[in-house]
Design an enzyme around this catalytic site. Sequence first.
Site, PDB file in Angstrom:
ATOM      1  N   ASN A  25       0.828  -1.214   0.000  1.00 51.02           N
ATOM      2  CA  ASN A  25       0.000   0.000   0.000  1.00 51.02           C
ATOM      3  C   ASN A  25       0.861   1.262   0.000  1.00 51.02           C
ATOM      4  OD1 ASN A  25      -3.022  -0.682   0.170  1.00 51.02           O
ATOM      5  ND2 ASN A  25      -2.061  -2.150   1.579  1.00 51.02           N
ATOM      6  N   ASN A 121      -6.577   4.522   9.342  1.00 47.91           N
ATOM      7  CA  ASN A 121      -6.072   3.146   9.309  1.00 47.91           C
ATOM      8  C   ASN A 121      -6.774   2.359   8.206  1.00 47.91           C
ATOM      9  OD1 ASN A 121      -4.797   0.675  10.256  1.00 47.91           O
ATOM     10  ND2 ASN A 121      -6.775   0.118  11.139  1.00 47.91           N
ATOM     11  N   HIS A 123      -8.033  -1.185   7.109  1.00 51.37           N
ATOM     12  CA  HIS A 123      -8.389  -2.430   7.794  1.00 51.37           C
ATOM     13  C   HIS A 123      -8.966  -3.428   6.781  1.00 51.37           C
ATOM     14  CE1 HIS A 123      -9.639  -5.069  11.028  1.00 51.37           C
ATOM     15  NE2 HIS A 123     -10.798  -5.202  10.409  1.00 51.37           N
ATOM     16  N   SER A 150     -11.693  -1.316   4.633  1.00 48.53           N
ATOM     17  CA  SER A 150     -12.207  -0.032   5.121  1.00 48.53           C
ATOM     18  C   SER A 150     -11.052   0.902   5.445  1.00 48.53           C
ATOM     19  CB  SER A 150     -13.002  -0.229   6.430  1.00 48.53           C
ATOM     20  OG  SER A 150     -13.982  -1.229   6.307  1.00 48.53           O
ATOM     21  N   ASP A 159     -10.024  -0.282  15.902  1.00 45.58           N
ATOM     22  CA  ASP A 159     -10.816  -0.412  14.665  1.00 45.58           C
ATOM     23  C   ASP A 159     -12.256   0.110  14.819  1.00 45.58           C
ATOM     24  OD1 ASP A 159      -8.590  -1.605  13.501  1.00 45.58           O
ATOM     25  OD2 ASP A 159      -9.257  -3.636  13.992  1.00 45.58           O
TER      26      ASP A 159
HETATM   27  C1  GAR Z   1      -3.129  -4.805   4.477  1.00 45.32           C
HETATM   28  O1  GAR Z   1      -3.915  -5.803   3.901  1.00 45.32           O
HETATM   29  C2  GAR Z   1      -3.875  -4.119   5.598  1.00 45.32           C
HETATM   30  O2  GAR Z   1      -5.256  -4.109   5.404  1.00 45.32           O
HETATM   31  C3  GAR Z   1      -3.499  -4.966   6.779  1.00 45.32           C
HETATM   32  O3  GAR Z   1      -2.165  -5.309   6.573  1.00 45.32           O
HETATM   33  C4  GAR Z   1      -1.923  -5.409   5.171  1.00 45.32           C
HETATM   34  C5  GAR Z   1      -0.641  -4.674   4.853  1.00 45.32           C
HETATM   35  O4  GAR Z   1      -0.252  -4.896   3.533  1.00 45.32           O
HETATM   36  N1  GAR Z   1      -3.675  -4.231   7.996  1.00 45.32           N
HETATM   37  C6  GAR Z   1      -4.081  -4.775   9.139  1.00 45.32           C
HETATM   38  O5  GAR Z   1      -4.364  -5.945   9.257  1.00 45.32           O
HETATM   39  C7  GAR Z   1      -4.172  -3.805  10.295  1.00 45.32           C
HETATM   40  N2  GAR Z   1      -4.803  -4.417  11.407  1.00 45.32           N
HETATM   41  P1  GAR Z   1       0.959  -4.101   2.913  1.00 45.32           P
HETATM   42  O6  GAR Z   1       2.086  -4.091   3.933  1.00 45.32           O
HETATM   43  O7  GAR Z   1       1.350  -4.865   1.669  1.00 45.32           O
HETATM   44  O8  GAR Z   1       0.498  -2.705   2.581  1.00 45.32           O
END
Ligand code: GAR
Length: 229
Positions: A25, A121, A123, A150, A159
């Site tokens: 991300n 954040n 989620h 979200s 959350d």
């Molecule tokens: C994402 O899918 C995000 O939604 C999740 O971690 C991943 C990070 O991906 N976040 C959580 O679970 C927060 N509680 P990335 O490091 O490739 O961006």
Amino acid sequence: MSDSHMKGNHKPLRIAVLVSGNGSNLQVLIDAMQAGVLPIEIVGVISNREDAYAVTRAKEASIPVAVLSHVASGKRMGIKTFETHASAQLTTWQPDLIVLAGFMRVLSAEFIDNMPAPMINLHPDLLPAYKGLDTHQRVIQAGERYHGCSLHIVTAELDAGAVLTQALLEINPKDTAVSLQVRVQKGEHQLLPWTILLIANGIIDLNHPHNDAVPSYLPALPLKLWLNN
Ligand code: GAR
């Protein structure tokens, strides 16, 4: 949101990003910034893991990185110590917006309440359902028909802050936790820049997330993006 970000024709929105892992991300934001398609400047990245690939991504893009590792010399850094360093770093960078993009430590109420900028954040579920971890597995076990991700305002309760935007998808009978993770991440890669564009242009006002003080021609939150992936 300051007036200077209304109408999208002013200074770029200064963003700090907190990460713990792969950073896909973060990469989307870096790419969008470098391509000039998002009015943002990523002023710094904080990682609580030294080995997070997100750190490499930030360095390759010449973005300042602070690694505040939760383990140093075999000793675990307590959340208070992490927060003291992170707070000082964020104050130096002076962001307009702080984005938690795959940041996996739970932050204290005191830290959240004293942030120098609004914090959002990402989620991996359709809040307010399925807060916390293992969301993909849990929606399958519960026999849900829809899933997604979200973006919400960070508050002291995990959350639970106001949901700004969501990307939705329909669960297929063949979906597994792994396939859902892939599909949801695709959605995140669209939802995050799209939401930041709305924030940068003043269409989503983080000071009035319930839309009670914005003109009635703006849609009610959360805004929803329907995915066909
Ligand atoms: C994402 O899918 C995000 O939604 C999740 O971690 C991943 C990070 O991906 N976040 C959580 O679970 C927060 N509680 P990335 O490091 O490739 O961006």
